[in-house]
Motif scaffolding. Structure first.
Motif, PDB file in Angstrom:
ATOM      1  N   ILE A  51       0.818  -1.343  -0.036  1.00 38.30           N
ATOM      2  CA  ILE A  51       0.046   0.016   0.175  1.00 38.30           C
ATOM      3  C   ILE A  51       0.827   1.183   0.054  1.00 38.30           C
ATOM      4  O   ILE A  51       0.602   2.212  -0.872  1.00 38.30           O
ATOM      5  N   ARG A  52       1.973   1.147   0.816  1.00 38.67           N
ATOM      6  CA  ARG A  52       2.989   2.509   0.901  1.00 38.67           C
ATOM      7  C   ARG A  52       3.563   2.747  -0.439  1.00 38.67           C
ATOM      8  O   ARG A  52       3.773   3.766  -0.834  1.00 38.67           O
ATOM      9  N   GLU A  53       4.075   1.520  -1.111  1.00 29.45           N
ATOM     10  CA  GLU A  53       4.508   1.612  -2.283  1.00 29.45           C
ATOM     11  C   GLU A  53       3.649   2.154  -3.459  1.00 29.45           C
ATOM     12  O   GLU A  53       4.206   2.950  -4.235  1.00 29.45           O
ATOM     13  N   ILE A  54       2.432   1.771  -3.775  1.00 28.85           N
ATOM     14  CA  ILE A  54       1.549   2.104  -4.505  1.00 28.85           C
ATOM     15  C   ILE A  54       1.250   3.425  -4.437  1.00 28.85           C
ATOM     16  O   ILE A  54       1.152   4.283  -5.487  1.00 28.85           O
ATOM     17  N   TYR A  55       1.017   4.005  -3.291  1.00 27.44           N
ATOM     18  CA  TYR A  55       0.610   5.400  -3.376  1.00 27.44           C
ATOM     19  C   TYR A  55       1.496   6.252  -3.327  1.00 27.44           C
ATOM     20  O   TYR A  55       1.551   7.405  -3.762  1.00 27.44           O
ATOM     21  N   SER A  56       2.859   5.797  -2.825  1.00 35.49           N
ATOM     22  CA  SER A  56       3.919   6.741  -3.162  1.00 35.49           C
ATOM     23  C   SER A  56       4.295   6.767  -4.554  1.00 35.49           C
ATOM     24  O   SER A  56       4.786   7.885  -4.985  1.00 35.49           O
ATOM     25  N   ASP A  57       4.301   5.792  -5.279  1.00 31.60           N
ATOM     26  CA  ASP A  57       4.642   5.725  -6.719  1.00 31.60           C
ATOM     27  C   ASP A  57       3.585   6.392  -7.774  1.00 31.60           C
ATOM     28  O   ASP A  57       3.966   7.048  -8.419  1.00 31.60           O
ATOM     29  N   LYS A  58       2.550   6.039  -7.377  1.00 28.77           N
ATOM     30  CA  LYS A  58       1.415   6.479  -8.567  1.00 28.77           C
ATOM     31  C   LYS A  58       0.816   7.636  -7.906  1.00 28.77           C
ATOM     32  O   LYS A  58       0.608   8.563  -8.851  1.00 28.77           O
TER      33      LYS A  58
END
Length: 502
Positions: A51-58
């Motif tokens: 979740i943290r990676e998705i929101y950070s990248d997208k």
């Protein structure tokens, strides 16, 4: 006394006549359960970081993964309840002999309800939320708040368990749940894609679950609700736990309908009328029919995702499923649907060929109706609709015969009058069906992809090949039916014997 009940259940399981016959199915179910448990552990362990990676990248923003999980918990619980409606049953226990013994009625009921609390549907969330909670603790979330939140989630899971027992016989409740789930998902989708100023459903319900984390004392609410529903179930069963109600025959008013219009089909009409009445009057085939309608929406998972634009073979795979719902779900249980009166059918002066043709016509009609109902897919383009048409052609000309052939190898009966959920009931299922299912799903993909690849990625080449294969199957219809009839005739008496044993 509970220990004695467990001993009786184990003896009933190991000494049953179907134990050896169903051992392969049980092994497959265990393997499937271990697979889902493994996936649940992976999901729970990696959900925080994912979740943290998705929101950070997208979105290029920092978010609290726990808040995001809480926002979407409502969708998890609604989906959980919907699946329970079809898959979860009240534990079966032979209680009639116990009614005449000096065993407390309350003890038996507590045991029945206690078994539901340790069902697979209640255990699976543990393998998701325990790893997730451990990750939260590692990242220095408050131990008290995390434990209270975890207990709340598990308590709500038990609430769904006891709620399902109360409403599992109500189709109205199921339709309400499905409608609510579709509405909430639709509003969330509209909000994310900014079609109009819709409500952000996830954030609204997320406030409730975030409150369970921020205020640990609120854990008493889901726990209290679970206890209340447990007591409600206990009282419900206690009031109906009588020997006379258990052994008395249930009188039902049967709805009749005029099917004389089917007489135009000649000798086929006899079998067609039996199938139509069976579907109309019995819960399991009726639920199979309803669930086959959901196959019509299968294409939405593929046609709405841009990632599949460069994967036409997967779209071809989806196109097969859109019109094959009834063929796959109902057709695979031929002749098991007729197991209770199969001996009587085989004693009639009607050719076996007519019996098989009636099943074939029923599946073909279902595919044709599904194709008509799939017309809205034109919205995604004429190529998509042409692919669905080609898939329907393949289902009619090839898959219908493969399904009938698979039925010749299926000698597991289906008891229509047994009070069981349509999709949790493994009656009529055997490992051979898994092997028969492979060509039904993989062959159309190969027939599409090979000419598509050889013609330098020409979509029309794959569509035409798939459609023509179905047309060829129709041309050789009589040949296929004749060969399938020989297989059925060869195993006719083995099938009668197998159905008579149960």
């Amino acid at each position: 006394m509970i220990k004695k009940f467990l001993s009786l259940q184990w003896k009933e399981f190991t000494r049953s006549s179907s134990f050896q016959k169903g051992i392969a199915i049980k092994i497959l179910l265990i393997i499937a359960a271990l697979y889902f448990i493994g996936m649940a552990i992976l999901l729970g362990s990696g959900m925080f970081f994912l979740i943290r990676e998705i929101y950070s990248d997208k979105y290029n923003i920092e978010v609290d993964p726990l808040v995001i999980v809480n926002n979407f918990l409502i969708f998890w619980f609604l989906l959980d309840l919907m699946i329970r409606y079809f898959m979860q049953q009240m534990p079966v226990m032979n209680i009639k002999p116990l009614m005449t013994l000096p065993i407390k009625q309350k003890t038996i009921i507590h045991f029945l309800l206690g078994k539901t609390t340790i069902s697979f549907f209640n255990i699976l969330p543990l393998f998701i939320f325990i790893p997730f909670s451990i990750v939260l603790l590692v990242h220095e979330y408050s131990a008290l708040h995390v434990i209270a939140w975890f207990i709340s989630v598990m308590a709500i899971t038990q609430v769904l368990n006891f709620l399902n027992i109360l409403v599992n016989k109500s189709n109205t409740v199921f339709y309400i749940i499905v409608g609510l789930l579709i509405t909430l998902v639709g509003l969330e989708y509209l909000y994310i894609n900014e079609y109009f100023d819709a409500f952000k459903i996830s954030a609204l319900f997320g406030m409730l679950f975030n409150g369970l984390y921020n205020h640990p004392y609120l854990v008493v609410i889901p726990i209290g609700l679970a206890i209340f529903l447990y007591r409600l179930n206990f009282d419900y069963l206690n009031k109906r736990f009588y020997l006379d109600s258990a052994i008395s025959k249930q009188i039902k008013e049967v709805e009749t309908s005029d099917l004389s219009w089917m007489n135009r089909f000649g000798t086929l009409a006899t079998f067609l009328k039996i199938d139509v009445r069976m579907i109309w009057r019995n819960k399991r085939p009726k639920q199979v029919l309803i669930m086959s309608c959901f196959f019509l929406f299968y294409g939405l998972f593929f046609f709405t995702q841009k990632s599949y634009d460069n994967m036409p073979a997967m779209k071809a795979f989806a196109s097969i499923f859109i019109t094959a719902g009834f063929l796959f779900s109902f057709g695979q249980l031929v002749p098991s649907w007729d197991s209770e009166h199969y001996k009587m059918l085989m004693s009639q002066n009607i050719p076996y060929r007519k019996y098989l043709e009636s099943k074939w016509y029923l599946m073909v009609l279902a595919v044709f109706i599904s194709f008509i109902l799939s017309t809205p897919y034109i919205y995604f383009g004429w190529d998509t609709y042409a692919m669905i048409a080609a898939g329907a052609s393949f289902n009619i000309g090839i898959n219908s015969f493969v399904t009938l052939f698979g039925g010749a190898l299926n000698r597991v009966p289906v008891k229509l009058n047994e009070k069981a959920k349509a999709f949790s009931n493994t009656q009529g299922f055997n490992p051979t069906q898994l092997l028969i299912a492979l060509p039904k799903m993989l062959l159309p993909v190969l027939l599409f992809y090979i000419p598509y690849f050889l013609t330098d990625y020409n979509l029309n080449a794959g569509i035409i090949t798939l459609a023509v294969s179905g047309a060829v199957g129709l041309i050789f219809r009589n040949f296929f039916l004749t060969q399938i009839e020989k297989v059925y005739q060869k195993g006719k008496y083995k099938t009668i014997e197998a159905f008579s044993e149960n």
